[in-house]
Design an enzyme around this catalytic site. Structure first.
Site, PDB file in Angstrom:
ATOM      1  N   GLY A  70       0.784  -1.217   0.000  1.00  0.00           N
ATOM      2  CA  GLY A  70       0.000   0.000   0.000  1.00  0.00           C
ATOM      3  C   GLY A  70       0.818   1.271   0.000  1.00  0.00           C
ATOM      4  O   GLY A  70       0.471   2.247  -0.681  1.00  0.00           O
ATOM      5  N   ASN A 150      -8.889   4.010   8.080  1.00  0.00           N
ATOM      6  CA  ASN A 150      -8.251   2.891   8.775  1.00  0.00           C
ATOM      7  C   ASN A 150      -8.417   2.940  10.285  1.00  0.00           C
ATOM      8  O   ASN A 150      -8.216   1.930  10.969  1.00  0.00           O
ATOM      9  CB  ASN A 150      -6.757   2.837   8.431  1.00  0.00           C
ATOM     10  CG  ASN A 150      -6.043   4.129   8.790  1.00  0.00           C
ATOM     11  OD1 ASN A 150      -6.328   5.189   8.234  1.00  0.00           O
ATOM     12  ND2 ASN A 150      -5.105   4.047   9.724  1.00  0.00           N
ATOM     13  N   GLN A 180      -8.071  -0.417   2.961  1.00  0.00           N
ATOM     14  CA  GLN A 180      -8.998  -1.034   3.914  1.00  0.00           C
ATOM     15  C   GLN A 180     -10.341  -1.399   3.269  1.00  0.00           C
ATOM     16  O   GLN A 180     -11.231  -1.904   3.947  1.00  0.00           O
ATOM     17  CB  GLN A 180      -9.243  -0.089   5.100  1.00  0.00           C
ATOM     18  CG  GLN A 180      -8.014   0.215   5.934  1.00  0.00           C
ATOM     19  CD  GLN A 180      -7.489  -0.987   6.698  1.00  0.00           C
ATOM     20  OE1 GLN A 180      -8.156  -2.011   6.830  1.00  0.00           O
ATOM     21  NE2 GLN A 180      -6.271  -0.872   7.207  1.00  0.00           N
ATOM     22  N   SER A 200      -3.301  -3.155  -0.809  1.00  0.00           N
ATOM     23  CA  SER A 200      -2.230  -3.879  -0.125  1.00  0.00           C
ATOM     24  C   SER A 200      -2.654  -5.314   0.135  1.00  0.00           C
ATOM     25  O   SER A 200      -3.775  -5.562   0.585  1.00  0.00           O
ATOM     26  CB  SER A 200      -1.906  -3.190   1.204  1.00  0.00           C
ATOM     27  OG  SER A 200      -0.885  -3.877   1.889  1.00  0.00           O
ATOM     28  N   HIS A 202      -1.551  -7.690   2.362  1.00  0.00           N
ATOM     29  CA  HIS A 202      -1.620  -8.315   3.693  1.00  0.00           C
ATOM     30  C   HIS A 202      -2.823  -7.872   4.504  1.00  0.00           C
ATOM     31  O   HIS A 202      -2.999  -8.302   5.646  1.00  0.00           O
ATOM     32  CB  HIS A 202      -0.313  -8.099   4.467  1.00  0.00           C
ATOM     33  CG  HIS A 202      -0.070  -6.700   4.928  1.00  0.00           C
ATOM     34  ND1 HIS A 202      -0.005  -6.368   6.260  1.00  0.00           N
ATOM     35  CD2 HIS A 202       0.148  -5.566   4.244  1.00  0.00           C
ATOM     36  CE1 HIS A 202       0.235  -5.075   6.369  1.00  0.00           C
ATOM     37  NE2 HIS A 202       0.335  -4.567   5.159  1.00  0.00           N
ATOM     38  N   THR A 238      13.314  -7.060  -9.995  1.00  0.00           N
ATOM     39  CA  THR A 238      12.873  -8.449 -10.109  1.00  0.00           C
ATOM     40  C   THR A 238      11.494  -8.611  -9.487  1.00  0.00           C
ATOM     41  O   THR A 238      11.244  -8.186  -8.352  1.00  0.00           O
ATOM     42  CB  THR A 238      13.875  -9.390  -9.405  1.00  0.00           C
ATOM     43  OG1 THR A 238      15.162  -9.217 -10.001  1.00  0.00           O
ATOM     44  CG2 THR A 238      13.437 -10.836  -9.534  1.00  0.00           C
ATOM     45  N   CYS A 326      -3.324  11.198  20.051  1.00  0.00           N
ATOM     46  CA  CYS A 326      -2.360  12.150  20.614  1.00  0.00           C
ATOM     47  C   CYS A 326      -0.921  11.812  20.255  1.00  0.00           C
ATOM     48  O   CYS A 326       0.013  12.409  20.781  1.00  0.00           O
ATOM     49  CB  CYS A 326      -2.502  12.174  22.133  1.00  0.00           C
ATOM     50  SG  CYS A 326      -4.178  12.568  22.680  1.00  0.00           S
TER      51      CYS A 326
END
Length: 384
Positions: A70, A150, A180, A200, A202, A238, A326
């Site tokens: 991502g 996210n 997401q 992405s 994963h 590659t 924060c």
């Protein structure tokens, strides 16, 4: 019992993904650029994955560019597009709730002289469309908006955003961070007016270190890497055959069984949300229904710090992520919780619970029972 509720950070790979990764690392391990049979075998895995992914989006295969994930997809979409289209202007619009892999490339472009406008969000985490419309200018080269936030799971109105962009400036390029969202929504870039889409692996039970960028045919993007000219010169280096093959398997699984997967994680989210209501001094930041992603529950606890709670849950075999607003002053981290108007007493006590295909109702019950045990103790010893 162990309960992994951090699937928006990363997921356990599917069995089929594991099997094809092992096969491409131990049997069909050739370099996809090689001319001999081993190379041809390796290149076939990449072609097959590209075909599967293109079909999930109903786009052309040549519009899918494989990346390392991502962050690279977002960097290429933003930096590569801005640098490739200098005549379109040097103004970019994004939002105050973006991921750092969008926010930081935009900061880099700002250092090159680009002007960045960050849109704020309402109490539900959605941008105000009238503010977007007012922000678009003749020199707006790019608009970048995440599909699903996210932190809190808010779903942005992508088609409406696209329509506004097209009407205000047809030359402006529209990028969507769908990291997401892919696998949780039926995304149709052509129909929805999306020019660039980042994904992405994963996050959908594929390996880490692989993803893709959808680039609508005709959109100019400048490569970030130069070398051997792989992927038509758009991304030299590659090719990651095991990762790409695994991504193809995961994409096929997520969309061939789409309704079943989404129904299951939605039921888990709703069940978790209902059971969190049994606890005291709790504020749930993620909505139910179509305006929120099916896999994310953001919840804030009064009188306890999120990192303390995270590690207390970890000691019980429960894995979540902290959602503190924060930890940074820049929009990419703090914008979501502050943007929705979360009261200060909850800002430092927020965690994110996120579901994947392996989670169960029993794990939810275990999590709630554990929270009932931990919260009174942690609140008693909270500092300051």
């Amino acid at each position: 019992m162990e309960a992994y509720f951090d699937n928006s950070a990363s997921t356990r790979v599917l069995d089929g993904v594991r099997d094809i990764v092992v096969k491409t690392m131990t049997e069909d391990y050739g370099n996809a650029a090689a001319k001999h049979r081993k190379g041809v075998e390796a290149e076939r895995y990449i072609r097959e994955a590209r075909a599967v992914i293109a079909d999930t989006l109903k786009v052309q295969e040549k519009e899918i560019l494989f990346t390392s994930g991502g962050s690279e997809s977002n960097n290429m979409a933003l930096i590569g597009t801005a640098l490739a289209n200098p005549r379109l202007g040097k103004h970019i619009i994004s939002t105050a709730i973006e991921h750092p892999s969008v926010y930081n490339p935009l900061a880099y472009l700002e250092s090159l002289g680009y002007e960045i406008t960050f849109l704020q969000v309402d109490e539900n985490g959605h941008i105000r469309l009238e503010e977007l419309q007012a922000a678009i200018r003749p020199d707006t080269v790019l608009v970048s908006v995440m599909y699903v936030n996210n932190e809190i799971g808010a779903v942005e109105p992508i088609e409406e955003i696209s329509r506004i962009v097209r009407e205000a400036n047809p030359k402006t390029i529209f990028h969507v961070d769908a990291i997401q969202a892919y696998g949780k929504f039926r995304i149709r870039p052509k129909k929805q007016g999306i020019d660039l889409l980042s994904v992405s692996g994963h996050k959908i039970h594929a390996p880490k270190g692989v993803g893709f960028l959808y680039i609508r045919d005709g959109v100019k993007v400048k490569p970030l890497f130069y070398g051997g000219g792989q992927q038509d010169g758009m991304r030299s280096g590659t090719e990651n055959v095991p990762g790409t093959a695994g991504l193809g398997v995961a994409a096929r699984e997520m969309y061939e069984h789409f309704d079943e997967h989404v129904r299951r994680i939605t039921e888990l989210k709703d069940y978790m949300t209902d059971r969190l209501g049994e606890l005291t001094d709790v504020k749930i930041n993620s909505k139910k229904g179509a305006e929120s992603a099916p896999q994310i529950v953001s919840v804030s606890f009064g009188g306890v710090r999120s990192e303390v709670l995270l590690h207390a849950l970890e000691d019980k075999g429960i894995y979540v992520s902290s959602g503190s607003a924060c930890s940074s002053h820049h929009p990419g981290v703090s914008g979501s919780l502050k943007g929705i108007g979360l009261p200060p007493k909850y800002l430092d006590g927020t965690i994110r619970i996120s579901f994947g295909v392996f989670n169960t109702k029993e794990e939810v019950d275990y999590c709630i029972d554990t929270l009932k045990e931990l919260l009174p103790v942690l609140r008693r010893y909270k500092r300051g």
